[in-house]
Design a protein around this motif. Structure first.
Motif, mmCIF file in Angstrom:
data_model
loop_
_atom_site.group_PDB
_atom_site.id
_atom_site.type_symbol
_atom_site.label_atom_id
_atom_site.label_comp_id
_atom_site.label_asym_id
_atom_site.label_seq_id
_atom_site.Cartn_x
_atom_site.Cartn_y
_atom_site.Cartn_z
ATOM 1 N N CYS A 61 2.817 -4.408 7.624
ATOM 2 C CA CYS A 61 3.350 -3.050 7.431
ATOM 3 C C CYS A 61 2.528 -2.061 8.271
ATOM 4 O O CYS A 61 1.302 -2.049 8.197
ATOM 5 C CB CYS A 61 3.273 -2.684 5.956
ATOM 6 S SG CYS A 61 3.763 -0.987 5.613
ATOM 7 N N GLY A 76 7.122 5.865 2.940
ATOM 8 C CA GLY A 76 5.887 5.409 2.309
ATOM 9 C C GLY A 76 5.355 4.214 3.085
ATOM 10 O O GLY A 76 5.555 4.142 4.295
ATOM 11 N N GLY A 77 4.856 3.270 2.388
ATOM 12 C CA GLY A 77 5.123 2.857 1.017
ATOM 13 C C GLY A 77 6.606 3.047 0.640
ATOM 14 O O GLY A 77 7.464 3.211 1.488
ATOM 15 N N TYR A 118 15.777 -5.815 3.165
ATOM 16 C CA TYR A 118 14.906 -6.944 3.517
ATOM 17 C C TYR A 118 15.456 -8.235 2.917
ATOM 18 O O TYR A 118 16.172 -8.201 1.909
ATOM 19 C CB TYR A 118 13.481 -6.678 3.015
ATOM 20 C CG TYR A 118 12.797 -5.576 3.778
ATOM 21 C CD1 TYR A 118 12.098 -5.842 4.947
ATOM 22 C CD2 TYR A 118 12.859 -4.260 3.339
ATOM 23 C CE1 TYR A 118 11.478 -4.828 5.662
ATOM 24 C CE2 TYR A 118 12.236 -3.238 4.037
ATOM 25 C CZ TYR A 118 11.551 -3.529 5.200
ATOM 26 O OH TYR A 118 10.957 -2.526 5.899
ATOM 27 N N SER A 157 0.769 -0.363 3.655
ATOM 28 C CA SER A 157 1.097 -0.111 2.250
ATOM 29 C C SER A 157 0.701 -1.261 1.331
ATOM 30 O O SER A 157 0.361 -1.041 0.167
ATOM 31 C CB SER A 157 2.605 0.132 2.118
ATOM 32 O OG SER A 157 2.973 1.252 2.872
ATOM 33 N N CYS A 213 3.578 0.323 -2.153
ATOM 34 C CA CYS A 213 4.949 -0.189 -2.046
ATOM 35 C C CYS A 213 5.215 -1.239 -3.111
ATOM 36 O O CYS A 213 4.283 -1.859 -3.630
ATOM 37 C CB CYS A 213 5.146 -0.779 -0.650
ATOM 38 S SG CYS A 213 6.876 -1.156 -0.294
ATOM 39 N N LEU A 232 7.277 -3.778 -2.415
ATOM 40 C CA LEU A 232 7.755 -4.965 -1.713
ATOM 41 C C LEU A 232 6.616 -5.695 -1.006
ATOM 42 O O LEU A 232 6.526 -6.902 -1.048
ATOM 43 C CB LEU A 232 8.851 -4.575 -0.711
ATOM 44 C CG LEU A 232 9.530 -5.722 0.016
ATOM 45 C CD1 LEU A 232 10.108 -6.740 -0.955
ATOM 46 C CD2 LEU A 232 10.648 -5.206 0.925
ATOM 47 N N ASN A 233 5.750 -4.930 -0.335
ATOM 48 C CA ASN A 233 4.557 -5.504 0.293
ATOM 49 C C ASN A 233 4.870 -6.522 1.385
ATOM 50 O O ASN A 233 4.541 -7.712 1.286
ATOM 51 C CB ASN A 233 3.640 -6.121 -0.785
ATOM 52 C CG ASN A 233 3.161 -5.065 -1.756
ATOM 53 O OD1 ASN A 233 2.774 -3.962 -1.341
ATOM 54 N ND2 ASN A 233 3.213 -5.354 -3.036
ATOM 55 N N CYS A 234 5.477 -6.042 2.432
ATOM 56 C CA CYS A 234 5.766 -6.884 3.597
ATOM 57 C C CYS A 234 4.469 -7.165 4.355
ATOM 58 O O CYS A 234 3.538 -6.366 4.326
ATOM 59 C CB CYS A 234 6.692 -6.161 4.566
ATOM 60 S SG CYS A 234 8.089 -5.358 3.808
ATOM 61 N N ASN A 248 13.337 0.733 0.711
ATOM 62 C CA ASN A 248 13.724 -0.683 0.714
ATOM 63 C C ASN A 248 14.834 -0.925 -0.305
ATOM 64 O O ASN A 248 15.324 -2.051 -0.433
ATOM 65 C CB ASN A 248 12.517 -1.591 0.445
ATOM 66 C CG ASN A 248 11.831 -1.286 -0.882
ATOM 67 O OD1 ASN A 248 12.470 -0.938 -1.868
ATOM 68 N ND2 ASN A 248 10.501 -1.433 -0.905
HETATM 69 S S1 SF4 Z 1 6.647 0.421 3.349
HETATM 70 FE FE1 SF4 Z 1 8.405 -0.720 4.183
HETATM 71 S S2 SF4 Z 1 7.493 -2.138 5.660
HETATM 72 FE FE2 SF4 Z 1 5.830 -1.341 4.382
HETATM 73 S S3 SF4 Z 1 5.602 -2.855 2.746
HETATM 74 FE FE3 SF4 Z 1 7.010 -1.300 1.981
HETATM 75 S S4 SF4 Z 1 9.072 -2.031 2.487
HETATM 76 FE FE4 SF4 Z 1 7.632 -3.199 3.695
#
Ligand code: SF4
Ligand code: SF4
Length: 368
Positions: A132, A172-173, A230, A136, A125, A127-129, A202
């Motif tokens: 997750c 995904g990801g 987000y 991801s 990913c 963004l890397n929340c 995202n």
């Molecule tokens: S897949 Fe979605 S929840 Fe998971 S890190 Fe990426 S944006 Fe965030």
């Protein structure tokens, strides 16, 4: 946001009460009561059969018997007096309307057009929340869908399901990281002409110049975009809405994840609470298609990323997935989805909780 554990508390108490009885019956004999019997069987509680207003007078209940009032609450005034005004009244055990419906919904095998499938187009990913549920942020090297393998799987799934599923979710990801995404959409449509296809993103790449072909493909193959905005990503939502309108693409905004992350609390040891799986929203809902197999949920399908990153050993067994190329009918796939898998034992649902959303620091405390 508070995670509501009321259902889980109720089910824990309910199962403990049932363990006091070795002769249990269920009042009602329709679909919901049959699903209740199936659930109790999964939980290791056996029942002797179903009781109805027609059969009640014919049954000589043994001493110490209990009857679970499995009918909907609207039949309470009809059913309860019949049970307690008998010459030898029997114990009546109640369950809330919410629990009866949830149990039935969770353990009912889906028809093909009610059955959802999730496919990762990219495991990693941008963004890397934290927390997750696809792990991801823990993926060390970019990992994309093998489209040729996925095509074989979609072909097989189409044969088994008659070419129609509930929803195919591409995610995904971050799925837009996959530069072959147009080919993915075309391939999905080849095998599932009428099934809704939703792309979960995202949105960070939606306005990138390289996504023009993607927007065209969404329109051509009738795929909807599910956008999760987000915090702190600087998304220009209005510009994305305008773009979707111009390109005549169905765009939906998922607000629910905007400020919260759900901690999916894993337990280092398998838990005994085998009744808890019906309180998991992913069960019988988020079926993951990966490498010829269907997994119960993303957690079980992608736990290897967690294991590799944190050097842990949460095990996946043969019983945690079903091989669609060795399965002879869709019914087997639907039945698999309606039961817990061994991995469910690692999920400490009673301690799931919401946290304010933030980017991941890749700490094991996001899960344990
Ligand atoms: S897949 Fe979605 S929840 Fe998971 S890190 Fe990426 S944006 Fe965030
Ligand atoms: S393993 Fe079972 S309980 Fe855990 S997330 Fe998956 S379906 Fe839910």
């Amino acid at each position: 946001m508070i995670y509501d554990h009321g259902l889980l508390d109720e089910l824990g108490n309910f199962i403990n009460i049932l363990k006091r009885y070795d002769k249990l019956y269920i009042y009602g004999a329709a679909h919901n009561q049959k699903m209740l019997a199936k659930y109790l069987d999964i939980c290791g509680i056996s029942t002797r059969g179903f009781v109805t207003s027609e059969t009640l007078g014919d049954i000589a209940f043994p001493a110490g018997a209990g009857v679970i009032l499995g009918l909907s609450d609207k039949y309470y005034n009809e059913a309860y007096p019949r049970l307690v005004t008998r010459e030898k009244p029997i114990d009546v055990i109640f369950l809330s309307e919410r629990a009866k419906h949830t149990i039935s919904y969770k353990v009912t095998p889906r028809q093909p057009d009610e059955y959802n499938i999730e496919i990762n187009l990219a495991d990693h990913c941008n963004l890397n929340c934290q927390m997750c549920d696809h792990f991801s942020q823990l993926v060390k090297e970019p990992c994309f869908l093998d489209i040729d393998e996925c095509e074989r799987d979609l072909n097989r799934l189409s044969e088994l399901s008659g070419g129609r599923l509930g929803i195919i979710k591409l995610l995904g990801g971050e799925p837009l990281l996959n530069e072959d995404i147009v080919k993915c959409l075309k391939t999905v449509r080849r095998y599932f002409a009428d099934t809704p296809v939703w792309i979960y993103t995202n949105g960070l790449l939606l306005l990138s110049p390289r996504m023009e072909a993607f927007w065209t493909a969404c329109k051509e193959y009738d795929c909807a975009i599910e956008l999760t905005p987000y915090p702190m990503t600087g998304l220009d939502i209005m510009a994305i809405r305008r773009k979707a309108a111009e390109r005549e693409v169905d765009l939906r905004l998922t607000e629910v994840c905007e400020k919260y992350s759900l901690k999916y609390q894993l337990s280092a040891h398998r838990l005994e609470s085998g009744y808890a799986f019906v309180d998991c929203y992913q069960k019988n809902h988020c079926n993951v298609l990966k490498n010829g197999k269907i997994y119960a949920c993303p957690m079980s399908a992608y736990i290897h990323y967690f294991n590799e990153y944190f050097n842990r050993d949460f095990r996946i067994s043969e019983s945690d997935h079903i091989d669609i190329h060795e399965t002879s009918s869709f019914e087997e796939i639907a039945e698999f989805a309606s039961r817990p898998v061994p991995f469910c034992g690692y999920c400490d649902i009673a301690h799931r909780e919401f946290h304010e959303w933030k980017r991941s620091e890749r700490l094991i405390s996001e899960y344990i």
